[in-house]
Write an enzyme that holds these catalytic residues in place. Structure first.
Site, short mmCIF file in Angstrom:
data_model
loop_
_atom_site.label_atom_id
_atom_site.label_comp_id
_atom_site.label_asym_id
_atom_site.label_seq_id
_atom_site.Cartn_x
_atom_site.Cartn_y
_atom_site.Cartn_z
NE ARG A 72 -4.34 -1.52 1.72
CZ ARG A 72 -5.28 -1.91 2.57
NH1 ARG A 72 -5.07 -1.83 3.87
NH2 ARG A 72 -6.43 -2.37 2.11
CE LYS A 99 -18.86 -12.83 8.32
NZ LYS A 99 -18.48 -11.43 8.46
N GLY A 115 -8.48 -7.55 -0.76
CA GLY A 115 -8.53 -8.46 0.37
C GLY A 115 -7.78 -9.75 0.16
N GLY A 171 -13.00 -3.54 1.22
CA GLY A 171 -14.36 -3.03 1.43
C GLY A 171 -14.75 -1.97 0.40
#
Ligand code: ADP
Ligand code: MG
Length: 410
Positions: A38, A199, A352, A375
């Site tokens: 990053r 999920k 992610g 996200g």
């Protein structure tokens, strides 16, 4: 539709001080940066500003210090690593808006870089406190947001501050927006979406939107067990998100009436427990007996998915196909990763753990775009607007109506 926000490339920055929000939320290990992906991703914007004679003030958060200083989450190691990468001394402030900030900001010359302390040491950051936003705005003549990974949050340093300074998109943020928006708005067809991870509820927004846009959605990861449960198939001890079952049932129904094909695995790799050394076996179908859990998609499924990826015009991949962190259950994710790397179509990876998987397999430089935002990339792909982007100036009128908001004492 091209990205409509004003770019840092078009900002007048020479001799000015520029407050830049970056995403330096990196993993630490023993007080040092464990992975600088990053930090590297922010270098083009920092480099451009320095080349053009700006003084650069960097704001970023690290972890979740919950509104108070925490020495373990100081930006100091990040500043050291950034200094190494830039080959200059990066000055570091002892606070976000307090302490030695004014002194250090005032002393900055063209090309200098100052890194503020962790913005989340201030309680006003996550509350988007207008007072904190105003104080932050005092630190620069203009604002650049390059923190794509934090752009889905309306925080003082990502959103609030842009109401007090003319705000421009950084090069990374601009590229992220362009690449991820293109997948949904102008993909080369066929568009194949591979979704995995833990999920359904995390990804249902993406499933819903892409059922309208994509030609195929391939499901893997623990998420597939919510679908199997919804179909009345036994899932044994597999990880099943209960509230995901209803969502999965709805998605299956919507897929019936759409032109998009929703594909589930046809075989699995099972383990006795969530553990690398556990007893393991392949299942022929997808029924999981009690005492076993599905921890990866099986080889037939992986081959099927790889084939779909190979013939795609565009591939969007988000979420691993199994518990890839454990070598015995990494094969499905590896096969898909290799197919993505070899694909002739445009390949975009949505942040992610899927990015972590590609890097683990050494395939990260063989895809077209690897998102730095987990996200944020999901919310953008769902079709949501990102507050940190919305607050920036529109391209057409980069300077109009904002001059009065700039500092006059610069
Ligand atoms: P991403 O960060 O790419 O969006 P997620 O965070 O949704 O992905 O999910 C990643 C996690 O899902 C990984 O830690 C992986 O171990 C886990 N996972 C994937 N498949 C399974 C499975 N079958 N059983 C348990 N965990 C799984
Ligand atoms: Mg994840």
């Amino acid at each position: 539709m091209s990205f409509a926000k004003a770019s840092v490339r078009d900002a007048e920055v020479a001799g000015r001080r520029v407050l830049v929000r970056v995403d330096f939320n990196v993993p630490l290990d023993g007080g040092e940066v464990a992975d600088d992906m990053r930090i590297r991703a922010a270098l083009p914007t920092i480099g451009l500003l320095r080349e053009r004679g700006a003084a650069v003030v960097l704001a970023a958060h690290l972890g979740r210090p919950e509104g108070k200083p925490d020495p373990a989450l100081s930006m100091a190691p990040v500043g050291r690593r950034l200094g190494e990468l830039l080959g200059i001394e990066v000055k570091q402030a002892t606070g976000v808006i307090e302490g030695d900030i004014d002194l250090k900001c005032g002393a900055l010359g063209p090309g200098d870089v100052l890194l503020l302390e962790n913005t989340r040491f201030e309680p006003g950051e996550t509350e988007n406190d207008p007072k904190l936003a105003e104080s932050l705005a005092q630190l620069g003549d203009l604002y650049v947001n390059d923190a794509f990974g934090a752009a889905h949050r309306a925080h003082a340093s990502t959103e609030g501050v842009a109401h007090h300074l003319p705000g421009y998109a950084g090069l990374l943020l601009e590229r992220e927006m362009t690449e991820l928006t293109a997948v949904a708005e102008s993909p080369r067809k066929p568009l194949v979406v591979v979704l995995g991870g833990s999920k359904v509820s995390d990804k249902i927004g993406v499933i819903d939107r892409f059922l309208e846009i994509a030609d195929r959605i391939l499901i893997g990861g623990a998420m597939c067990f919510s679908f199997f449960r919804a179909q009345g198939i036994g899932t044994g001890d597999s990880l099943v998100e209960e509230k995901g079952v209803e969502l999965a049932a709805e998605a299956l129904e919507r897929a019936q009436g759409s032109d998009c094909e929703l594909t589930l695995p046809v075989d699995l790799v099972l383990g006795r427990g969530f553990d690398a050394d556990t007893e393991r076996r392949q299942s022929d179908g997808v029924e999981v007996p009690d005492g076993w859990m599905g921890l990866d998609i099986g080889p037939r499924s992986a081959a099927l998915y790889a084939e779909a990826v190979a013939s795609a015009g565009t591939v969007l991949w988000n979420g691993p196909m199994g518990a890839f962190e454990m070598e015995p259950f990494a094969a499905g994710t590896r096969t898909v990763a290799e197919a993505v790397a070899a694909a002739t179509g445009t390949t975009v990876i949505g942040g992610g753990d899927s990015v972590a998987a590609l890097r683990k397999f050494g395939l990260d430089d063989r895809v077209d775009w690897l998102s730095t935002g987990g996200g944020a990339s999901l919310e953008l792909l769902e079709g949501k607007k990102l507050p940190g982007v919305e607050a920036l100036l529109d391209k057409e009128t980069p300077d109009k109506g904002t001059a009065n908001k700039e500092r006059t004492d610069a």
